[in-house]
Design a protein around this motif. Structure first.
Motif, mmCIF file in Angstrom:
data_model
loop_
_atom_site.group_PDB
_atom_site.id
_atom_site.type_symbol
_atom_site.label_atom_id
_atom_site.label_comp_id
_atom_site.label_asym_id
_atom_site.label_seq_id
_atom_site.Cartn_x
_atom_site.Cartn_y
_atom_site.Cartn_z
ATOM 1 N N UNK A 1 -29.677 -86.624 88.771
ATOM 2 C CA UNK A 1 -30.815 -87.468 89.142
ATOM 3 C C UNK A 1 -30.392 -88.822 89.708
ATOM 4 N N UNK A 2 -29.193 -89.298 89.355
ATOM 5 C CA UNK A 2 -28.714 -90.591 89.856
ATOM 6 C C UNK A 2 -27.955 -90.465 91.168
ATOM 7 N N UNK A 3 -27.767 -89.239 91.622
ATOM 8 C CA UNK A 3 -26.979 -88.995 92.826
ATOM 9 C C UNK A 3 -25.768 -88.148 92.491
ATOM 10 N N UNK A 4 -25.495 -87.158 93.323
ATOM 11 C CA UNK A 4 -24.457 -86.198 92.989
ATOM 12 C C UNK A 4 -23.200 -86.289 93.829
ATOM 13 N N UNK B 1 -30.591 -96.129 92.577
ATOM 14 C CA UNK B 1 -29.835 -94.897 92.357
ATOM 15 C C UNK B 1 -29.161 -94.514 93.663
ATOM 16 N N UNK B 2 -29.054 -93.225 93.980
ATOM 17 C CA UNK B 2 -28.276 -92.800 95.135
ATOM 18 C C UNK B 2 -28.778 -93.410 96.438
ATOM 19 N N UNK B 3 -27.812 -93.710 97.314
ATOM 20 C CA UNK B 3 -28.101 -94.244 98.644
ATOM 21 C C UNK B 3 -28.943 -95.523 98.599
ATOM 22 N N UNK C 1 -19.820 -91.676 97.843
ATOM 23 C CA UNK C 1 -19.657 -92.753 96.870
ATOM 24 C C UNK C 1 -19.914 -92.287 95.434
ATOM 25 N N UNK C 2 -20.328 -91.051 95.263
ATOM 26 C CA UNK C 2 -20.600 -90.548 93.911
ATOM 27 C C UNK C 2 -19.875 -89.227 93.643
ATOM 28 N N UNK C 3 -18.699 -89.104 94.233
ATOM 29 C CA UNK C 3 -17.942 -87.857 94.134
ATOM 30 C C UNK C 3 -17.541 -87.522 92.700
ATOM 31 N N UNK C 4 -17.456 -88.523 91.828
ATOM 32 C CA UNK C 4 -17.029 -88.261 90.450
ATOM 33 C C UNK C 4 -18.188 -88.361 89.456
ATOM 34 N N UNK C 5 -19.420 -88.407 89.950
ATOM 35 C CA UNK C 5 -20.565 -88.554 89.046
ATOM 36 C C UNK C 5 -20.625 -87.386 88.060
ATOM 37 N N UNK D 1 -29.762 -84.072 82.411
ATOM 38 C CA UNK D 1 -29.597 -85.219 83.303
ATOM 39 C C UNK D 1 -28.156 -85.720 83.248
ATOM 40 N N UNK D 2 -27.421 -85.404 84.300
ATOM 41 C CA UNK D 2 -26.003 -85.757 84.366
ATOM 42 C C UNK D 2 -25.839 -87.278 84.412
ATOM 43 N N UNK D 3 -24.912 -87.786 83.581
ATOM 44 C CA UNK D 3 -24.583 -89.208 83.490
ATOM 45 C C UNK D 3 -25.733 -90.042 82.922
ATOM 46 N N UNK D 4 -26.761 -89.377 82.435
ATOM 47 C CA UNK D 4 -27.849 -90.037 81.710
ATOM 48 C C UNK D 4 -27.816 -89.575 80.256
ATOM 49 N N UNK D 5 -27.747 -88.266 80.061
ATOM 50 C CA UNK D 5 -27.605 -87.696 78.728
ATOM 51 C C UNK D 5 -26.120 -87.507 78.407
#
Length: 236
Positions: free
Chosen positions: A204-207, A119-121, A212-216, A182-186
């Motif tokens: 939860x996956x990185x915000x 996930x993130x980083x 690198x996740x500016x559009x998550x 859960x953003x981008x999970x649900x």
């Protein structure tokens, strides 16, 4: 006099922007006074409350320190713990009103089986039963006396996050999904918080505070940036 709602926020030094925006979003929407305590690992270490070595599977600085909340409350009353990678879109007092004396803790009981291994980083994404249940917890502190500093510092991660310190799952109450989306999970929410949609968004996956996740989360990422900008304007 109404006592402030005690809220404890897990802090990771890589996510300071997330912490700041979350705190602002909480008090901007709240109808009740709040007592917000960031859980900062070096401070807990300096107080002799946290001393465990970092686990290779530990993705954040607060992976285990969250379980010190009942001790920090002197095992009295209720308190809220939440991960810092969240955004509040509504009144947290509505969550506070869901306290239920029948349970030691309440949480959103996700059935999250991650498809990814990172996930993130580049942090390891671990799969286990009750995944993400502990990211938002309403603690009834007096029924969580097993969570002593000694236990928190020596128990396995799975024992902590799977609530093995309780007598059984009958002590875990369920909160509505809107309190830990859960953003981008649900699936993306179709309604606003005021229309019954998610109140707490959880990256939860990185915000979007990570380059690198500016559009998550797409539209939800834009919502986070709008909240960040609104908070920043307060200081202009």
């Amino acid at each position: 006099m109404t006592q402030p709602i005690p809220i404890f926020i897990g802090v990771d030094p890589r996510e300071r922007a997330a912490v700041t925006v979350l705190i602002d979003s909480l008090y901007q929407h709240s109808s009740a006074p709040l007592a917000i305590t960031p859980l900062v690992t070096p401070q807990l270490e300096a107080q002799g409350l946290y001393w465990r070595a970092r686990d290779p599977k530990q993705s954040t600085a607060f992976s285990f320190s969250r379980f010190l909340v009942p001790h920090l409350m002197d095992y009295r009353g209720w308190g809220i713990f939440m991960d810092c990678d969240m955004l509040c879109r509504g009144d947290i007092a509505e969550l506070w009103a869901l306290r239920d004396e029948r349970y030691a803790v309440l949480c959103v009981q996700h059935e999250h089986v991650p498809a990814e291994t990172r996930k993130f980083q580049g942090e390891v994404q671990s799969a286990y039963p009750k995944k993400n249940w502990s990211s938002l917890i309403l603690f009834q502190a007096g029924r969580c006396t097993a969570l002593t500093p000694d236990y928190v510092n020596t128990a396995t991660g799975l024992d902590l996050h799977r609530f093995h310190w309780l007598a059984g799952d009958h002590e875990i109450g369920a909160l509505p999904d809107r309190w830990n989306h859960l953003v981008a999970v649900q699936p993306p929410p179709q309604r606003s918080a005021g229309e019954g949609g998610p109140v707490l968004l959880h990256w939860t996956l990185g915000g979007p505070w990570f380059r690198e996740q500016r559009t998550m989360g797409e539209a939800l990422a834009a919502e986070w940036f709008a909240a960040r900008d609104a908070a920043s304007r307060l200081w202009e």
